[in-house]
Write an enzyme that holds these catalytic residues in place. Sequence first.
Site, PDB file in Angstrom:
ATOM      1  N   GLY B 116       0.825  -1.212   0.000  1.00 43.26           N
ATOM      2  CA  GLY B 116       0.000   0.000   0.000  1.00 43.26           C
ATOM      3  C   GLY B 116       0.847   1.245   0.000  1.00 43.26           C
ATOM      4  O   GLY B 116       0.797   2.061   0.906  1.00 43.26           O
ATOM      5  N   CYS B 117       1.624   1.355  -1.039  1.00 43.28           N
ATOM      6  CA  CYS B 117       2.648   2.400  -1.024  1.00 43.28           C
ATOM      7  C   CYS B 117       2.025   3.768  -0.808  1.00 43.28           C
ATOM      8  O   CYS B 117       2.527   4.591  -0.072  1.00 43.28           O
ATOM      9  CB  CYS B 117       3.401   2.351  -2.330  1.00 43.28           C
ATOM     10  N   ALA B 118       0.899   3.959  -1.462  1.00 45.02           N
ATOM     11  CA  ALA B 118       0.261   5.266  -1.347  1.00 45.02           C
ATOM     12  C   ALA B 118      -0.136   5.514   0.106  1.00 45.02           C
ATOM     13  O   ALA B 118      -0.223   6.644   0.554  1.00 45.02           O
ATOM     14  CB  ALA B 118      -0.977   5.320  -2.228  1.00 45.02           C
TER      15      ALA B 118
END
Lengths: 291, 291
Positions: B116-118
Site C-alpha cells: 500500500g505504497c500510497a
Amino acid sequence: MQLPDTNYIIAPDPTLRRLTRPVQGFDHTGAAVEISVVEERPLTIYLNRQEIVTAMTIGDYPEYLAIGFLRNQGMLADDEVITAVDYDEELEVVVVRTASQTTFEEKVQKKTRTSGCAVGTVFGDMMEGLDQVVLPQAELRTSWLYALAHKINTTPSLYLEAGAIHGTVLCQGDRPLVYMEDVGRHNAVDKIAGWMFREGIPAHDKILYTTGRLTSEMVIKCALMGIPVLASRSGFTAWGVEIARQVGLTCVGRMRGKRFVCLSGEDRLVRDIDPDSVPDEARKSGRKGGK
Amino acid sequence: MQLPDTNYIIAPDPTLRRLTRPVQGFDHTGAAVEISVVEERPLTIYLNRQEIVTAMTIGDYPEYLAIGFLRNQGMLADDEVITAVDYDEELEVVVVRTASQTTFEEKVQKKTRTSGCAVGTVFGDMMEGLDQVVLPQAELRTSWLYALAHKINTTPSLYLEAGAIHGTVLCQGDRPLVYMEDVGRHNAVDKIAGWMFREGIPAHDKILYTTGRLTSEMVIKCALMGIPVLASRSGFTAWGVEIARQVGLTCVGRMRGKRFVCLSGEDRLVRDIDPDSVPDEARKSGRKGGK
C-alpha cells in the site's frame, strides 16, 4: 442516487473518542500538559482470500477505505460486483468479497516492484489506464472555490481538534459533500473513492479538494476517479502538473484567502467573483500549509 | 569521521535548476504567472541484480537515497560491504552492489504484504529489530532546540523557494549538519541514513529534525537509525508516541517559536533557557505546519 439537501453527507466527527486520544506530556515551560492526538492503526485489507495490504489509518470507514484502495489500485473493475465487505475491528481486518475472481494476483505481483511504501509510490500501477482517461467538460466557478475553502476550513474536524492529519473533500459546485480525514492523505482519497463506488455517485460534476500536495500520485488518482477538478491549499510538483495537463485535469493550488494558482485546465475556470471581495485568511484560520 | 567546523556539511541548494522548474499558470486575478515548482522523478533502486523499488524523488543524492532506503528497509546490515553504487541519470536507475548476498529476497517477498505504497506503510518490515533497539543516554538542551529551529527555518531551501517539499535535518547539539529535502518525507530521512552509513557517522549524539509528522513510521525509522531524539514542527500520532515511549526515544513536536510539546523521553530534556527570551515566530517565518 438523489443527494439529500443537507450541507455534508459525511462530515468529520471530532467527538468520536476512538479517533483521538488524550496524551500526557510537557510543554515548553516544563508544565505537564494533556493534548489530543490522532490515532493510527493498522488495517489489513483482503480481496476475497488474498491479503493485499496493511494500511496505517485513523480507523474510521474501513469498508470505504478498503473498497476505495482496491478501486484506486485497479483491483476492482467498474463492473465488479461486491457481495460482502466484512470488517473485524478486533482483528483489524477488512475483507472485500466479489462475485467473480479479480485481477488481483497479477497486481499483487507487480507490487513487489513498488514496495517503497514509505516513499509513497504505486507508480507502476497508477499509470495504468491513464491513457484511456477522458475527463468531462465542466465549469469551475471561482466563487465555488472561495465558498468551498471557507466552508471546509471552518468545518469542525480532527485537524482543528488534534492536527497532524490530512483531509480530502468531495464537492459539487459550492457544496462540500463528503469530508474524509486520515493520517495518510491517500487513505482520505481512497475512502471517498470507496464511498462513490458503493453509493454509485457520478464523478463528472465533482471537485476533489485535498489538504495535501498536488503530486503525480494525487493527480493520477483524481484523474482515474474521473473527477475533472483537483484543488488544494498546498503546492504542486512539476510532474503532477505535467500529467494533469496530459489528461486535461484542472489543478488549482496554493489556495489561501483570495489567492490561488491554476497550473492546468484553466479553460474550466469561470471567474464570476472579484477576488478583492474575498477576505484574506486570519492568522488563526485553522488550516496551515499542507505538505 | 572528524566533522569539519562549518555550519552545514550538506545544505539545500535552491539554485540547482534541475530540482525545480518554472511553470506557467494563472493566479486568482486571471493574470499569467510563472512559479517555481519542485521536480518529481522516478528512481528505481536495485540491490545487486534485484530490482527493489521505484521511488518518487526530487532527484538529488540518488546514491544516499538508495543506500538509506535499503538500510531503513533492513536490506543492508551494519556489516554489509558496499562495493559500488552506480547511478544512471538517463535511465533513472541506481544500483547498490554488495560484496556478499543480502537478505533481500526474503524482504521482497514480505513486501507483497505491504504494497500500500500510497498509504505509506512498510509496517511489516519496520517493526523488525525494534525490540533490540537500545537508545543511548543523551541530553537535549532546550536552547539547542530553539537554535536549531531558527537556523533551519532561515536556511535557504527548496521549501522557501518552491514549497510543497519536506525537509529532514541531522543535527548535533545546536548545529544542523545535513539538511535533505524531498517530495517524500521518508526520502529525506533515507538520504540522511545513506549519508551516515557511507560516511560512518555515529548516531548516539545526534538529533533528527523533520518537517513531517511524528507518525509510527517516522518514530520507528529514527529509532532503528539509533538516533535518540526526534523533533518536528508538526504533530504526533498516538501510536508514534506509544512506540517512542517503548523504545525510549525523545519526541518533541509542535515546535513553533517558543512553544513545543514533549510527549516522550522528557528525561533527556535540559531546560537551560527561559522560553520567554525566545521570540515568537513572525507571520512570514517561511515554514508552515507540516503534515
